[in-house]
Design an enzyme around this catalytic site. Structure first.
Site, PDB file in Angstrom:
ATOM      1  N   CYS A   2     -11.088   6.100  37.677  1.00 49.11           N
ATOM      2  CA  CYS A   2      -9.568   5.699  37.617  1.00 49.11           C
ATOM      3  C   CYS A   2      -9.663   4.443  38.516  1.00 49.11           C
ATOM      4  O   CYS A   2     -10.297   4.194  39.437  1.00 49.11           O
ATOM      5  CB  CYS A   2      -8.880   6.898  37.928  1.00 49.11           C
ATOM      6  N   ARG A  27     -14.552  -0.256  35.032  1.00 53.28           N
ATOM      7  CA  ARG A  27     -14.876   1.070  35.790  1.00 53.28           C
ATOM      8  C   ARG A  27     -14.902   1.986  34.623  1.00 53.28           C
ATOM      9  O   ARG A  27     -15.505   3.229  35.258  1.00 53.28           O
ATOM     10  CB  ARG A  27     -13.722   1.096  36.933  1.00 53.28           C
ATOM     11  N   TRP A  73      -9.346   8.223  33.953  1.00 54.53           N
ATOM     12  CA  TRP A  73     -10.797   8.642  33.184  1.00 54.53           C
ATOM     13  C   TRP A  73     -10.525   9.983  33.450  1.00 54.53           C
ATOM     14  O   TRP A  73     -10.543  10.660  34.718  1.00 54.53           O
ATOM     15  CB  TRP A  73     -12.026   8.048  34.370  1.00 54.53           C
ATOM     16  N   ASN A  99      -5.735   8.361  42.059  1.00 54.94           N
ATOM     17  CA  ASN A  99      -7.172   8.556  41.934  1.00 54.94           C
ATOM     18  C   ASN A  99      -7.528   9.740  42.820  1.00 54.94           C
ATOM     19  O   ASN A  99      -7.169   9.764  43.989  1.00 54.94           O
ATOM     20  CB  ASN A  99      -8.014   7.287  42.322  1.00 54.94           C
ATOM     21  N   GLY A 100      -8.571  10.308  42.442  1.00 51.79           N
ATOM     22  CA  GLY A 100      -9.164  11.618  43.181  1.00 51.79           C
ATOM     23  C   GLY A 100      -8.773  13.001  42.508  1.00 51.79           C
ATOM     24  O   GLY A 100      -8.435  12.874  41.398  1.00 51.79           O
ATOM     25  N   GLU A 480     -36.348   3.969  36.153  1.00 56.46           N
ATOM     26  CA  GLU A 480     -35.317   3.072  36.160  1.00 56.46           C
ATOM     27  C   GLU A 480     -35.145   2.417  34.518  1.00 56.46           C
ATOM     28  O   GLU A 480     -34.118   2.449  34.123  1.00 56.46           O
ATOM     29  CB  GLU A 480     -35.265   1.941  37.228  1.00 56.46           C
ATOM     30  N   LYS A 484     -31.970   3.011  32.305  1.00 58.76           N
ATOM     31  CA  LYS A 484     -31.219   1.742  31.965  1.00 58.76           C
ATOM     32  C   LYS A 484     -31.351   1.954  30.391  1.00 58.76           C
ATOM     33  O   LYS A 484     -30.096   1.740  29.872  1.00 58.76           O
ATOM     34  CB  LYS A 484     -31.910   0.606  32.203  1.00 58.76           C
ATOM     35  N   GLU A 487     -28.774   4.604  28.816  1.00 58.33           N
ATOM     36  CA  GLU A 487     -27.503   4.501  29.294  1.00 58.33           C
ATOM     37  C   GLU A 487     -26.966   3.674  28.345  1.00 58.33           C
ATOM     38  O   GLU A 487     -25.648   3.915  27.975  1.00 58.33           O
ATOM     39  CB  GLU A 487     -27.559   4.022  30.428  1.00 58.33           C
ATOM     40  N   HIS A 503     -50.649  16.447  31.110  1.00 55.99           N
ATOM     41  CA  HIS A 503     -50.342  17.930  31.378  1.00 55.99           C
ATOM     42  C   HIS A 503     -49.160  18.297  30.684  1.00 55.99           C
ATOM     43  O   HIS A 503     -48.546  19.332  31.059  1.00 55.99           O
ATOM     44  CB  HIS A 503     -50.046  17.828  32.853  1.00 55.99           C
ATOM     45  N   LYS A 601     -18.149   3.237  36.351  1.00 52.19           N
ATOM     46  CA  LYS A 601     -18.923   2.416  37.124  1.00 52.19           C
ATOM     47  C   LYS A 601     -19.064   3.155  38.797  1.00 52.19           C
ATOM     48  O   LYS A 601     -20.212   3.020  39.202  1.00 52.19           O
ATOM     49  CB  LYS A 601     -17.969   1.272  37.587  1.00 52.19           C
TER      50      LYS A 601
HETATM   51  C1  F6R Z   1     -26.951   3.139  36.539  1.00 50.59           C
HETATM   52  C2  F6R Z   1     -25.941   3.525  37.400  1.00 50.59           C
HETATM   53  C3  F6R Z   1     -25.925   4.887  38.187  1.00 50.59           C
HETATM   54  C4  F6R Z   1     -25.555   4.274  39.459  1.00 50.59           C
HETATM   55  C5  F6R Z   1     -25.228   5.645  40.264  1.00 50.59           C
HETATM   56  C6  F6R Z   1     -24.849   5.256  41.813  1.00 50.59           C
HETATM   57  O1  F6R Z   1     -27.204   2.209  35.711  1.00 50.59           O
HETATM   58  O2  F6R Z   1     -25.280   2.757  37.489  1.00 50.59           O
HETATM   59  O3  F6R Z   1     -26.924   5.765  38.046  1.00 50.59           O
HETATM   60  O4  F6R Z   1     -26.769   3.643  39.998  1.00 50.59           O
HETATM   61  O5  F6R Z   1     -24.110   6.110  39.844  1.00 50.59           O
HETATM   62  O6  F6R Z   1     -24.085   4.454  42.007  1.00 50.59           O
HETATM   63  P1  F6R Z   1     -23.804   3.627  43.243  1.00 50.59           P
HETATM   64  O7  F6R Z   1     -24.951   2.599  43.399  1.00 50.59           O
HETATM   65  O8  F6R Z   1     -22.446   2.662  43.283  1.00 50.59           O
HETATM   66  O9  F6R Z   1     -23.723   4.677  44.195  1.00 50.59           O
END
Ligand code: F6R
Length: 606
Positions: A2, A27, A73, A99-100, A480, A484, A487, A503, A601
């Site tokens: 949000c 976001r 959201w 928000n929250g 990673e 990525k 995602e 294994h 985000k």
């Molecule tokens: C992956 C991604 C998430 C963040 C995770 C932590 O691309 O963006 O896995 O890495 O939500 O977010 P931050 O770094 O903002 O604590």
């Protein structure tokens, strides 16, 4: 997640709110709304979908210079117009964006319903609008304070009341909220991205703090009504930092700017003469740094994976046992906090709830915690005892790229400093410094191969399922890479330690399931090649992300070469082709690259 915006000033509020909400789109959200106080009460408009749909639904004339807006959201109740914010009191006088999560919303709702209130949404937020409107207290500020006395949970709220149409009252507890100070105008936002076009003068409210905001200025105070007299600080985010420029997507822009941002991050932090790093923000003396016997790294998602890389860097350069753990798990297992452990919280946004809770748990138990954080002034940055700012600039795409590279660099700097107060020699320190200085050029060299990597990505995008494999330093890169890829392309991508393939997962290898293998030029190259051969022998296509010196021999793989740096730093460069593979697979599949489905985000709720 949000987003909140608010405006009080001389301009019509609606366009300012819409522009602010557009800035918060990255976001992730599923509905949007705003409310503007005009001469005849307030106009509330809400829509499911994008901010542009909200904008299209606004009346042609919407006078009024005070307003609040929100992108939602969904948490309590589905994404519907009725559940979109702002929520209003029954008489339409009070509007709230929030928000929250209000933990006791169900009990409050029950009580209010018993008192005859009719609810129009499924949200927890609506209780706040009714509580404020029904409060017996005097002015808006007092009524907000009184309402918050009943509330348990986390919130950033902005409240508009047509009985006091020249002001907003805002409050923060566990969710970020920022005031922007303009010339005879004030802005409110949950994220600086919504403010940068208007002002660089900001105040990050603290938990438990409120503010009354008018065109003439602001007053900040505590729940106990003590003035906190906060003065603004200047933020360095430039307007162009959050503009897309010529790039099709923010993810592409953020990958492309890495050579420049990494060079910026390193500026002033390398001490070549003594082969060490200058990290004054850690607030730790060499003696204190020496006293740590362990390092524990906490982060979520990709930040956790780079934390694993950080742990290896620290063990290699400083020879201190180091371990990374998902902050989301750590906080729930009554962790043992040791006085001689350095805790490191790593987060792009600095607002991830799980990581922030972990920080609080460590501090509650007397532990020492430093942050590797990108967003200046964010919750985690402020709550840690010290830290290293990542200086990657705003990251707008939901999928994190440049911030992760910067986390890798941040860990290398920390490892170097920890190493140099122990047994790492000046010469080795200088070797690492030279490697760090080469990073921008090495990353640029990977980016020059973008077209070739894009071609591989298009092939991989055709597979429903993929493996990403690597070992030791290469494993966080593989993790990673898989993260990525899944995602943004929505393909199933699973990371495995190369050594663990035999294994179990080898059973899944087949022509339709490609493997992206991280094969650096290091002491494990032969073993990595042998594993890749095993994959190929079972008909599995292999893409090798490797170094020019590596001879693939019998491994008939597509290869992506990245320049060699120092062995310890190689994983930072190896992560860059992983970003490009994900970007181009998603592009090929025509997906919403910057806003992948179901993701936000910064994950500010559990
Ligand atoms: C992956 C991604 C998430 C963040 C995770 C932590 O691309 O963006 O896995 O890495 O939500 O977010 P931050 O770094 O903002 O604590």
């Amino acid at each position: 997640m949000c987003g909140i915006v608010g405006y009080v000033g001389r301009q019509p509020a609606a366009p300012v709110l819409v522009e602010g909400l557009t800035r918060l789109e990255y976001r992730g959200y599923d509905s949007a709304g705003l409310s503007v106080a005009g001469p005849n009460g307030q106009t509330v408009v809400r829509r499911v979908g994008r901010v542009r749909e909200l904008e299209a639904a606004l009346p042609r004339r919407l006078p009024g210079t005070v307003g609040i807006g929100h992108t939602r959201w969904a948490t309590h109740g589905p994404a519907t117009e009725a559940n979109a914010h702002p929520h209003t009191s029954e008489d339409g006088r009070v509007a709230v964006v929030h928000n929250g999560i209000i933990d006791n919303a169900a009990a409050l709702r029950e009580r209010l319903e018993r008192e005859g209130v009719t609810f129009t949404s499924d949200t927890d937020t609506e209780v706040l609008a009714h509580l404020i409107a029904r409060s017996p207290a005097g002015d808006l500020e007092e009524r907000v304070l009184e309402a918050l006395d009943h509330v348990v949970g986390t919130y950033a709220v902005a409240v508009l009341d047509t009985a006091a149409p020249d002001r907003l009252v805002v409050a923060r507890n566990g969710s970020p909220l920022i005031l922007g100070v303009g010339d005879k105008e004030m802005f409110v936002a949950s994220d600086v991205a919504a403010l940068v076009r208007h002002t660089s003068s900001v105040i990050h409210l603290e938990d438990g703090e409120l503010a009354e905001v008018t065109a003439r200025g602001y007053r900040t105070f505590t729940r106990e009504t003590h003035d906190t007299g906060r003065v603004p600080t200047t933020i360095e985010v430039a307007d162009e930092d959050v503009d897309l420029g010529d790039h099709g997507h923010y993810m592409a822009k953020e990958i492309a700017e890495q050579p420049e941002t990494v060079a910026r991050m390193l500026r002033g932090r390398l001490d070549a003469r003594f082969g060490t790093a200058r990290l004054d923000g850690l607030n730790l003396t060499p003696r204190e740094l020496r006293a740590f016997r362990r390092v524990k790294i906490l982060g979520c998602g990709s930040a956790y994976y780079v934390g694993e890389l950080g742990a290896l860097l620290i063990e290699e350069l400083a020879r201190i046992p180091a371990h990374a753990e998902a902050a989301s798990e750590f906080r729930y297992r009554n962790p043992i906090i040791e006085p001689d452990t350095l805790y490191v919280a790593v987060s792009q946004s600095g607002e991830t709830a799980d990581t922030a809770f972990a920080v609080r748990e460590i501090k509650r138990k007397g532990g020492q915690v430093v942050g590797l954080v990108n967003v200046v002034g964010s919750t985690i940055a402020r709550e840690c005892d010290g830290g290293i700012y990542l200086h990657a600039g705003p990251e707008i795409a939901v999928a994190s790229t440049k911030a992760l590279t910067h986390m890798g660099v941040g860990f290398a700097l920390l490892a170097l400093l920890l190493g140099r107060v122990r047994d790492l020699s000046v010469a080795d320190g200088q070797r690492i410094i030279a490697g760090l200085e080469r990073l921008p050029a090495d990353i640029a060299a990977v980016l020059e191969q973008e077209d070739a990597v894009a071609e591989v990505a298009r092939e991989l995008a055709g597979a429903e399922s993929l493996f990403f494999i690597g070992r030791v330093r290469g494993f966080p890169v593989a993790r990673e890479g898989a993260q990525k890829f899944k995602e943004v392309s929505y393909r199933h991508a699973e990371a495995y330690q190369t050594s663990e393939l035999k294994h179990g997962p080898l059973a899944l290898i087949e022509a339709a399931r490609p493997t992206v293998a991280v094969i650096p030029d290091d002491e494990l190259t032969d073993r990595n090649l042998a594993a890749a051969e095993q994959v190929m022998a079972r008909g599995g296509p292999v893409v090798a992300v490797t170094h020019p010196g590596v001879r693939l021999g019998a491994v008939d793989a597509r290869r992506i070469d990245v320049p060699r740096n120092e062995t310890e730093l190689d994983p930072i460069v190896l992560m860059v082709p992983m970003q490009l593979l994900a970007l181009h697979a998603a592009r090929h599949l025509g997906l919403d690259i910057d806003k992948p489905r179901n993701l936000a985000k910064s994950v500010t709720v559990e």
